[in-house]
Design an enzyme around this catalytic site. Structure first.
Site, short mmCIF file in Angstrom:
data_model
loop_
_atom_site.label_atom_id
_atom_site.label_comp_id
_atom_site.label_asym_id
_atom_site.label_seq_id
_atom_site.Cartn_x
_atom_site.Cartn_y
_atom_site.Cartn_z
N LYS A 50 0.85 -1.20 0.00
CA LYS A 50 0.00 0.00 0.00
C LYS A 50 0.88 1.25 0.00
O LYS A 50 0.63 2.19 -0.75
CB LYS A 50 -0.93 0.00 1.21
CG LYS A 50 -2.06 -1.02 1.08
CD LYS A 50 -2.83 -1.24 2.37
CE LYS A 50 -3.80 -2.41 2.19
NZ LYS A 50 -4.49 -2.80 3.41
N GLN A 94 -4.48 -1.13 9.49
CA GLN A 94 -4.36 -2.51 9.01
C GLN A 94 -4.91 -3.48 10.05
O GLN A 94 -4.48 -3.47 11.21
CB GLN A 94 -2.90 -2.82 8.68
CG GLN A 94 -2.68 -4.20 8.09
CD GLN A 94 -3.32 -4.36 6.71
OE1 GLN A 94 -3.31 -3.44 5.89
NE2 GLN A 94 -3.91 -5.51 6.46
N ASP A 117 -10.87 3.13 3.88
CA ASP A 117 -11.21 1.70 3.85
C ASP A 117 -12.73 1.52 3.82
O ASP A 117 -13.21 0.42 3.57
CB ASP A 117 -10.66 1.02 5.12
CG ASP A 117 -9.57 0.01 4.78
OD1 ASP A 117 -9.40 -0.28 3.57
OD2 ASP A 117 -8.90 -0.47 5.71
#
Ligand code: NDP
Length: 277
Positions: A50, A94, A117
């Protein structure tokens, strides 16, 4: 094989190139913060990817890595600081986090305008109500693959296998927003093969290697396989690929289908979040 095999790698590269082109025109560069807690090797690889792709798209990557024994308050403070920072436009926490850290509670703390997200309760609520907001990346990636292949959704029968907050539910809501008639299946669904055979569009997000067989598929259907299952024979999707490809009209392979789309959609969300701020 009769089905068109979707090249997720190529489409993801195209999305990333489009994002990079838009970023190049901006005077201020969008910033994406990634928060990684602990040393889970798979998470470390995801986050490294990422961070690299954020930089490649011309955006700033703000990296926060905390130790395996970091406490809840310590991580909360990092999230709050990133919420306040005007140079940070997107925040990605994460998951999973180490056991002493409550990942979902931390996700809820993320400012909805920075929720790249798309997993905070606010973003989930906006999606459920059909209001504009940041959408979860993997479900958006599925939709993008269908869109770029011109798969008709309006009035189509769509069947989603799986009802997780991460994939199944949001993908079902995105399909509903696209005017499909949506059925959501899960572990208690009766006669799964029969329900699947109704589908013009079948999305599998179950996490069971090759569970969906060729005779579950309606001839000509579009099959989107989200599953990532590590087996002795290698990486497998939730769909038995060879069997399904003989019947389907379009199918996403594993690997190289939905997988590469997730980060591409994350970058697009970061650009969108930048626009919101
Ligand atoms: P979860 O385990 O959270 O959810 C799985 C869902 O499948 C649940 O709703 C469960 O039902 C349902 N299910 C499980 N077994 C069966 C069965 N035998 N019959 C019918 N339904 C069943 O998984 P996720 O949604 O997080 O992920 C699904 C898959 O997608 C995994 O393989 C994961 O690795 C992959 N994935 C890939 C991503 C990517 O490509 N970037 C991103 C995220 C996930 P119930 O609710 O009743 O328990």
């Amino acid at each position: 094989m009769s089905a068109t095999v979707v090249d997720g790698k190529a489409i993801a590269a195209q999305v990333r190139a489009e994002v990079a082109e838009e970023v190049a025109r901006l005077a201020v560069k969008p910033g994406l913060a990634t928060v990684l807690v602990g040393d889970d090797p798979a998470s470390a690889i995801y986050v490294a990817n990422k961070r690299r792709q954020t930089a490649e798209a011309g955006m700033r990557s703000i990296d926060r890595t905390l130790p395996q024994d970091a406490g809840q308050e310590e991580v909360e403070e990092v999230v709050r600081e990133l919420n306040r920072d005007p140079d940070v436009h997107g925040i990605l926490l994460q998951l999973p986090t180490p056991p002493q850290v409550d990942g979902p509670a931390l996700t809820s703390l993320i400012d909805a305008r920075k929720d790249v997200d798309g997993l905070t309760p606010v973003s989930a609520g906006l999606l459920a109500q059909g209001k504009p907001g940041l959408r979860p990346c993997t479900p958006s990636g599925c939709m993008e693959l269908l869109r770029r292949h011109g798969v008709p959704l309006e009035g189509a029968e769509a069947v989603v296998l799986g009802r997780s907050d991460l994939v199944g539910k949001p993908v079902a809501q995105l399909l509903l927003a696209a005017h499909a008639t949506v059925t959501v299946c899960h572990s208690r669904t009766r006669d799964l093969p029969e329900v699947c055979r109704r589908a013009d569009v079948l999305v599998a997000a179950v996490g069971r290697a090759e569970m969906v067989r060729g005779d579950w598929i309606r001839p000509g259907a579009a099959v989107v396989d989200v599953g990532i299952n590590r087996t002795d024979a290698g990486l497998r999707g939730d769909v038995a690929f060879e069997e399904a490809a003989a019947v389907a009209g379009l199918i996403t392979p594993v690997p190289g289908g939905v997988g590469p789309m997730t980060i591409a959609m994350l970058l697009r969300n970061t650009l969108e979040a930048f626009g919101l701020q």
